[in-house]
Structures are given as structure tokens and as C-alpha cells.
Design a protein around this motif. Structure first.
Motif, PDB file in Angstrom:
ATOM      1  N   SER A  49       0.828  -1.203   0.000  1.00 21.46           N
ATOM      2  CA  SER A  49       0.000   0.000   0.000  1.00 21.46           C
ATOM      3  C   SER A  49       0.865   1.256   0.000  1.00 21.46           C
ATOM      4  O   SER A  49       1.406   1.658   1.034  1.00 21.46           O
ATOM      5  CB  SER A  49      -0.925   0.017   1.216  1.00 21.46           C
ATOM      6  N   GLY A  81      -4.982   3.149   6.221  1.00 25.66           N
ATOM      7  CA  GLY A  81      -4.823   1.697   6.141  1.00 25.66           C
ATOM      8  C   GLY A  81      -6.160   0.978   6.192  1.00 25.66           C
ATOM      9  O   GLY A  81      -6.407   0.057   5.412  1.00 25.66           O
ATOM     10  N   TRP A  82      -7.025   1.418   7.094  1.00 28.48           N
ATOM     11  CA  TRP A  82      -8.354   0.825   7.198  1.00 28.48           C
ATOM     12  C   TRP A  82      -9.114   0.968   5.878  1.00 28.48           C
ATOM     13  O   TRP A  82      -9.732   0.018   5.398  1.00 28.48           O
ATOM     14  CB  TRP A  82      -9.125   1.502   8.337  1.00 28.48           C
ATOM     15  N   ARG A  84      -7.928   1.279   2.840  1.00 28.31           N
ATOM     16  CA  ARG A  84      -7.351   0.429   1.788  1.00 28.31           C
ATOM     17  C   ARG A  84      -7.806  -1.027   1.957  1.00 28.31           C
ATOM     18  O   ARG A  84      -8.059  -1.725   0.980  1.00 28.31           O
ATOM     19  CB  ARG A  84      -5.818   0.502   1.804  1.00 28.31           C
ATOM     20  N   VAL A  85      -7.914  -1.483   3.207  1.00 31.51           N
ATOM     21  CA  VAL A  85      -8.341  -2.862   3.466  1.00 31.51           C
ATOM     22  C   VAL A  85      -9.848  -3.012   3.212  1.00 31.51           C
ATOM     23  O   VAL A  85     -10.275  -3.966   2.555  1.00 31.51           O
ATOM     24  CB  VAL A  85      -7.984  -3.292   4.914  1.00 31.51           C
ATOM     25  N   HIS A  88     -10.828  -3.384  -0.218  1.00 31.86           N
ATOM     26  CA  HIS A  88     -10.268  -4.610  -0.797  1.00 31.86           C
ATOM     27  C   HIS A  88      -9.162  -4.330  -1.813  1.00 31.86           C
ATOM     28  O   HIS A  88      -8.977  -5.087  -2.758  1.00 31.86           O
ATOM     29  CB  HIS A  88     -11.365  -5.474  -1.431  1.00 31.86           C
ATOM     30  N   HIS A  90      -5.975  -3.881  -0.583  1.00 26.85           N
ATOM     31  CA  HIS A  90      -4.798  -4.472   0.053  1.00 26.85           C
ATOM     32  C   HIS A  90      -5.220  -5.358   1.210  1.00 26.85           C
ATOM     33  O   HIS A  90      -6.318  -5.211   1.749  1.00 26.85           O
ATOM     34  CB  HIS A  90      -3.863  -3.377   0.593  1.00 26.85           C
ATOM     35  N   THR A  91      -4.288  -6.223   1.616  1.00 27.11           N
ATOM     36  CA  THR A  91      -4.502  -7.011   2.825  1.00 27.11           C
ATOM     37  C   THR A  91      -3.986  -6.212   4.018  1.00 27.11           C
ATOM     38  O   THR A  91      -3.258  -5.222   3.859  1.00 27.11           O
ATOM     39  CB  THR A  91      -3.738  -8.350   2.755  1.00 27.11           C
ATOM     40  N   ILE A  92      -4.348  -6.665   5.198  1.00 23.32           N
ATOM     41  CA  ILE A  92      -3.865  -6.003   6.413  1.00 23.32           C
ATOM     42  C   ILE A  92      -2.343  -6.049   6.459  1.00 23.32           C
ATOM     43  O   ILE A  92      -1.696  -5.058   6.808  1.00 23.32           O
ATOM     44  CB  ILE A  92      -4.487  -6.658   7.662  1.00 23.32           C
ATOM     45  N   THR A  93      -1.763  -7.171   6.088  1.00 26.07           N
ATOM     46  CA  THR A  93      -0.304  -7.312   6.094  1.00 26.07           C
ATOM     47  C   THR A  93       0.357  -6.319   5.149  1.00 26.07           C
ATOM     48  O   THR A  93       1.356  -5.690   5.510  1.00 26.07           O
ATOM     49  CB  THR A  93       0.098  -8.755   5.716  1.00 26.07           C
ATOM     50  N   GLN A  94      -0.181  -6.163   3.957  1.00 27.06           N
ATOM     51  CA  GLN A  94       0.392  -5.213   2.994  1.00 27.06           C
ATOM     52  C   GLN A  94       0.355  -3.788   3.537  1.00 27.06           C
ATOM     53  O   GLN A  94       1.300  -3.029   3.360  1.00 27.06           O
ATOM     54  CB  GLN A  94      -0.370  -5.282   1.672  1.00 27.06           C
ATOM     55  N   VAL A  95      -0.715  -3.436   4.195  1.00 25.70           N
ATOM     56  CA  VAL A  95      -0.851  -2.084   4.752  1.00 25.70           C
ATOM     57  C   VAL A  95       0.129  -1.881   5.912  1.00 25.70           C
ATOM     58  O   VAL A  95       0.837  -0.871   5.974  1.00 25.70           O
ATOM     59  CB  VAL A  95      -2.308  -1.826   5.202  1.00 25.70           C
TER      60      VAL A  95
END
Length: 114
Positions: A49, A81-82, A84-85, A88, A90-95
Motif C-alpha cells: 500500500s 490503512g483501514w 485500503r483494506v 479490498h 490491500h490485505t492487512i499485512t500489505q498495509v
């Protein structure tokens, strides 16, 4: 993916041109360059992200310049970050990974320059 990277590169180049015309401090050029270089390098093998990285990097740079008070802006990193997740993209890990890397890169660049 290559088209998105190309658009990002054009955008960063245009932004650097604008801040050059506005006679911005050299630290800003270094900060933008460092964030862009890491984003392009990492994006070539993982969909991280960039939004979270730039937001966290901005907070990291502001901490160096203005002190711990700038940490009050940290909720903005979580909010981006929230978003972006939830969207959909990005994943939480990517953020989380990109936010950490963005903050460290910006903090490191600013610590060396300021």
C-alpha cells in the motif's frame, strides 16, 4: 501493474518539478525521492500500500521536524490503512508492512538531512 507504476513515476516526477519551481528545501526532494524509490522497488514484487506508506512516511518526517507532537497525526495512518483494506485494495499485512517501511524510510532520510 506496469501501467500503475508508470503513472506513479510520472506523478512523482511532476511533483518534483512543481516543488523545484516553488524552490522547496532540498530535504523535501530527498524525502520524496526516498519514498518513491522504496515504493517502486517494493511494488515490483509485492502489491504493498503506497497510500499507507506515504501517510506513515509523512508522519515520520513530521516527527523529526516538529517533535513528538506530530505523533498525534498517527491515527491518519490507521484511517488510510483501514480504508485500503475495507475497499479490498490491500490485505492487512500489505498495509502494515508498507506503513512501517514508509515511516522508517522517511524518518531515516529526515534524520540524516535535518
Amino acid at each position: 501493474m506496469r501501467l500503475i507504476a508508470a503513472i506513479g513515476l510520472v506523478s512523482v516526477t511532476a511533483g518534483l518539478g512543481v516543488i523545484a519551481l516553488l524552490d522547496a528545501p532540498h530535504e523535501l526532494f530527498a524525502l520524496v525521492g526516498a519514498i518513491a524509490a522504496v515504493a517502486l522497488a517494493a511494488s515490483s514484487f509485492w502489491k504493498i500500500s503506497i497510500h499507507a506508506g506515504v501517510t506513515a512516511g509523512s508522519v515520520g518526517a513530521l516527527v523529526v521536524v516538529f517533535g513528538a507532537w506530530a505523533l498525534l497525526l498517527s491515527p491518519l495512518v490507521a484511517l488510510v490503512g483501514w480504508a485500503r483494506v475495507v475497499r479490498h485494495h490491500h490485505t492487512i499485512t500489505q498495509v502494515i508492512v508498507r506503513a512501517i517501511v514508509g515511516a522508517l524510510v522517511a524518518w531515516g532520510a529526515m534524520t540524516v538531512l535535518v
